[in-house]
Design an enzyme around this catalytic site. Structure first.
Site, short mmCIF file in Angstrom:
data_model
loop_
_atom_site.label_atom_id
_atom_site.label_comp_id
_atom_site.label_asym_id
_atom_site.label_seq_id
_atom_site.Cartn_x
_atom_site.Cartn_y
_atom_site.Cartn_z
N LYS A 1 -21.96 -39.46 10.42
CA LYS A 1 -20.88 -40.30 9.90
C LYS A 1 -19.68 -39.45 9.51
O LYS A 1 -18.53 -39.80 9.79
CB LYS A 1 -21.37 -41.09 8.69
N HIS B 1 -28.46 -44.02 31.16
CA HIS B 1 -28.45 -42.73 30.48
C HIS B 1 -28.91 -41.60 31.40
O HIS B 1 -28.61 -40.43 31.17
CB HIS B 1 -29.33 -42.79 29.23
N ARG C 1 -26.78 -38.58 32.94
CA ARG C 1 -26.57 -37.33 32.21
C ARG C 1 -27.64 -36.29 32.60
O ARG C 1 -27.32 -35.13 32.87
CB ARG C 1 -26.60 -37.59 30.70
N TYR D 1 -15.85 -28.73 17.21
CA TYR D 1 -15.44 -28.49 18.58
C TYR D 1 -14.01 -27.95 18.63
O TYR D 1 -13.13 -28.40 17.93
CB TYR D 1 -15.50 -29.80 19.39
N HIS E 1 -23.09 -32.04 23.54
CA HIS E 1 -24.28 -31.79 22.74
C HIS E 1 -23.90 -30.95 21.53
O HIS E 1 -23.08 -30.03 21.64
CB HIS E 1 -25.34 -31.08 23.56
N ARG F 1 -22.10 -40.51 27.74
CA ARG F 1 -23.10 -41.48 27.30
C ARG F 1 -22.67 -42.89 27.71
O ARG F 1 -21.48 -43.21 27.73
CB ARG F 1 -23.28 -41.39 25.78
#
Length: 207
Positions: free
Chosen positions: A69, A136, A139, A173, A163, A39
């Protein structure tokens, strides 16, 4: 987001980037946007301390990622394998910005990063309007051309794009998730971009 999505268009974009006559730092920002397809905000916030040249790896802290958050505070980093071409780009930048915190520092003062408008402004200077290509858009360009030309499994590409996963794993992850496949993909992608820039045959490379 607007993006060039064909090999012919991508080749022309890469040639335009190569002869871009603005700041060399901005030129490398354009190139690394194409090579890493992270990004724009993540690229602008790239720090020298996040780069492991020995292992050709960029570690993006969770707090910098586009996440909830909670995931920013407790999630795992995002790992970006760096192709030899990406490493060379960073090595060219080292004498220019290596004394700063950020790889792409702002010209407005120490401790600040490159403006969010810098890459888009460079694209406009090269003749790409907002309906043709954006920061952007690198991507989308990578996602489309890799699927169509490099025979890479979609899950591997999605992992590189960071993603979010669906299902119970959510944003959990795994540090090693598809890392071998992703490193291979990033090297093949960089080589493919070199061929496009050089005007090589753009017939799909599927096995």
């Amino acid at each position: 987001m607007a993006a060039v999505l064909t090999p012919k268009q991508a080749g022309q974009l890469l040639r335009d980037m190569e002869i871009y006559n603005g700041s060399p730092v901005t030129r490398e920002a354009l190139l690394l946007s194409a090579l890493t397809f992270q990004r724009p905000g993540e690229i602008r916030q790239m720090e020298w301390a996040e780069l492991d040249f020995d292992n050709a790896l960029w570690t993006i802290p969770a707090v910098k990622m586009k996440r909830t958050k909670q995931a920013k505070m407790s999630g795992r980093p995002h790992y970006v394998p760096l192709s030899p071409q990406a490493v060379k780009s960073l090595q060219r930048l080292k004498p220019l910005t290596g004394h700063h915190k950020y790889v792409f520092p702002s010209l407005l003062g120490e401790g600040r990063r490159m403006s969010e408008n810098t890459v888009n402004t460079a694209l406009r200077r090269m003749g790409y309007d907002n309906e043709t290509m954006t920061a952007h858009g690198f991507r989308a360009m990578a996602r489309t051309l890799i699927v169509e030309n490099l025979n890479v499994a979609p899950d591997v590409i999605e992992a590189q794009l960071a993603h979010g996963k669906s299902g119970p794993l959510g944003m959990a992850y795994d540090r090693a998730e598809f890392m071998t496949q992703r490193r291979k993909m990033m090297n093949e992608w960089a080589d493919y971009l070199d061929k496009l820039r050089q005007g090589a045959d753009v017939v799909p490379l599927r096995a």
